[in-house]
Every structure is written in structure tokens, then in C-alpha cells.
Scaffold this active site. Sequence first.
Site, PDB file in Angstrom:
ATOM      1  N   LYS A   1       0.827  -1.215   0.000  1.00 33.84           N
ATOM      2  CA  LYS A   1       0.000   0.000   0.000  1.00 33.84           C
ATOM      3  C   LYS A   1       0.861   1.265   0.000  1.00 33.84           C
ATOM      4  CE  LYS A   1      -2.239  -1.025   3.874  1.00 33.84           C
ATOM      5  NZ  LYS A   1      -1.660  -2.315   4.267  1.00 33.84           N
TER       6      LYS A   1
ATOM      7  N   ARG B   1      -9.630   0.815   9.452  1.00 33.48           N
ATOM      8  CA  ARG B   1      -9.338  -0.583   9.774  1.00 33.48           C
ATOM      9  C   ARG B   1     -10.453  -1.226  10.584  1.00 33.48           C
ATOM     10  NH1 ARG B   1      -3.292   0.202   9.440  1.00 33.48           N
ATOM     11  NH2 ARG B   1      -2.249  -1.786   9.752  1.00 33.48           N
TER      12      ARG B   1
ATOM     13  N   ARG C   1      11.229  -6.504   4.668  1.00 29.41           N
ATOM     14  CA  ARG C   1      11.142  -5.058   4.896  1.00 29.41           C
ATOM     15  C   ARG C   1      11.769  -4.697   6.246  1.00 29.41           C
ATOM     16  NH1 ARG C   1       5.196  -2.456   4.930  1.00 29.41           N
ATOM     17  NH2 ARG C   1       5.046  -3.495   6.951  1.00 29.41           N
TER      18      ARG C   1
ATOM     19  N   ARG D   1      11.488  -1.166  11.903  1.00 30.17           N
ATOM     20  CA  ARG D   1      10.242  -1.301  12.661  1.00 30.17           C
ATOM     21  C   ARG D   1      10.265  -2.584  13.479  1.00 30.17           C
ATOM     22  NH1 ARG D   1       5.159  -0.396   8.684  1.00 30.17           N
ATOM     23  NH2 ARG D   1       4.204  -1.519  10.424  1.00 30.17           N
TER      24      ARG D   1
ATOM     25  N   ARG E   1      -0.678  -9.542  13.247  1.00 28.64           N
ATOM     26  CA  ARG E   1      -1.217  -8.435  12.442  1.00 28.64           C
ATOM     27  C   ARG E   1      -2.103  -8.966  11.308  1.00 28.64           C
ATOM     28  NH1 ARG E   1       4.296  -5.674  11.104  1.00 28.64           N
ATOM     29  NH2 ARG E   1       3.103  -4.252   9.783  1.00 28.64           N
TER      30      ARG E   1
HETATM   31  P1  AMP Z   1       0.787   0.012   9.376  1.00 28.70           P
HETATM   32  O1  AMP Z   1       1.998   0.862   9.168  1.00 28.70           O
HETATM   33  O2  AMP Z   1      -0.416   0.474   8.605  1.00 28.70           O
HETATM   34  O3  AMP Z   1       1.072  -1.460   9.175  1.00 28.70           O
HETATM   35  O4  AMP Z   1       0.382   0.181  10.910  1.00 28.70           O
HETATM   36  C1  AMP Z   1       1.263  -0.200  11.940  1.00 28.70           C
HETATM   37  C2  AMP Z   1       0.490  -0.291  13.258  1.00 28.70           C
HETATM   38  O5  AMP Z   1      -0.070   0.999  13.572  1.00 28.70           O
HETATM   39  C3  AMP Z   1      -0.687  -1.243  13.271  1.00 28.70           C
HETATM   40  O6  AMP Z   1      -0.285  -2.585  13.529  1.00 28.70           O
HETATM   41  C4  AMP Z   1      -1.548  -0.651  14.378  1.00 28.70           C
HETATM   42  O7  AMP Z   1      -1.003  -0.987  15.673  1.00 28.70           O
HETATM   43  C5  AMP Z   1      -1.344   0.843  14.181  1.00 28.70           C
HETATM   44  N1  AMP Z   1      -2.354   1.401  13.252  1.00 28.70           N
HETATM   45  C6  AMP Z   1      -2.122   1.944  12.017  1.00 28.70           C
HETATM   46  N2  AMP Z   1      -3.261   2.356  11.460  1.00 28.70           N
HETATM   47  C7  AMP Z   1      -4.250   2.056  12.335  1.00 28.70           C
HETATM   48  C8  AMP Z   1      -5.658   2.197  12.327  1.00 28.70           C
HETATM   49  N3  AMP Z   1      -6.298   2.731  11.270  1.00 28.70           N
HETATM   50  N4  AMP Z   1      -6.356   1.776  13.414  1.00 28.70           N
HETATM   51  C9  AMP Z   1      -5.739   1.255  14.478  1.00 28.70           C
HETATM   52  N5  AMP Z   1      -4.414   1.053  14.553  1.00 28.70           N
HETATM   53  C10 AMP Z   1      -3.669   1.447  13.486  1.00 28.70           C
END
Ligand code: AMP
Length: 190
Positions: A14, A89, A128, A134, A146
Amino acid sequence: MTNLILFGPPGSGKGTQAAKLIDKYNLVHISTGDLFRYEMGNNTPLGLQAKAFMAEGRLVPDEVTIGMLRNKVEAHPEAQGFIFDGFPRTIPQAEALDSLLAEMNTDIAGLIALEVDDEEIVVRVLNRGKSSGRPDDNDEAIIRKRITVYKQETTPVFDYYAEHGKSHSIPGVGSIHDIFERLCMTIDQL
Ligand code: AMP
């Protein structure tokens, strides 16, 4: 305004595709994961609130996430449209996004899901993790958590927009260029 949701499991590409789409369609990219990492990096109260959830691969509570997203959208009154990446989400997040956009007299044009199977995701995210720094990309158990959270809590968002005929999905495998072409074809038909 053209507002898009780029949807898909962690590691489905994404962020990579959003970076290309903003140039082509002149949109503002909002990644809630990036916003949380920025807040964490600056040790803000919001970052501290999000930290434990992110480390465990769980979702940050809706009220925190929705408030942050609203601030970011409202900070861009000039935007010709947004690409939402990693948001919404949950169903309450989708409902909050729809209300926010309705206040602005606009809506979601379409949600596009990048489909990648679970084992490919684990390989991609671990890879990654070698350069992303991260912690949640470096632990296979957290990555699998996740994926489970995505399936249980996030896939209903696909069905929510599908009810309004707005959900689309494309294969998220192949070259970055090929996936981009598929995305553009879908967007141009919205
Ligand atoms: P991402 O970079 O999108 O994979 O997000 C990393 C982490 O951030 C996720 O595993 C969640 O802990 C938190 N996070 C990101 N976006 C959201 C969201 N829309 N709602 C809740 N938690 C989020």
C-alpha cells in the site's frame, strides 16, 4: 475530490503504491501507521498511547485513531483528494470517515484491496524489517498477529464499502509497475 482507500494486509504494498498514485492523481497521502510512527519518534502523548498496541500488532483504539485522522484531513483544506492507507481498519473508523467526508461535501470514490497471500506477506514483511527498523516487522509472531487482526477486524470494512458498490480488489503480486498499472485501470473506471 477523489478520495481513495488503499486496502490490504500489512506488507501488501500500500505504501509503495500510494507514493506513486499521489503523483499521478495529485492526491494527499495519509497513512495512519506513518502518523503513529512519527508521533512515537517524537515521544508525544499520542505516540506513547499508540506504542504498546503497535508493538503487539494490535489496533490502536478507534477514538485515538479517528481523532488523529480528522486532524490530518482538516490540515489539508487545499487537497484535491486523499489516499487513505491503513485507514479505516474497523467499521467505526469507516463510519467516522464517511461522516467527516460528508461534512466536506465529498465521499469515498472507491476502496481498492491489494490481494497477497499470508505466506508471501510474512516473507515480504520480514524482508522489509531488515531496513525499516520497525520492531513489528522483525518478529514473525507479531506479523502473524497483524494478519489475524486484519482478517478479523479489518476485512469487514471491505464488505461495508462493497454494500455501496465501492469495493474492488486486484492481485497485489508481480512487479511494482504491473500492480501500479492495475491500480490505475481500476481508479480510471471509478
Ligand atoms: P501500518 O503501518 O499500517 O502497518 O500500521 C502499523 C500499526 O499501527 C498497526 O499494527 C496498528 O497498531 C497501528 N495502526 C495503524 N493504522 C491504524 C488504524 N487505522 N487503526 C488502528 N491502529 C492502526
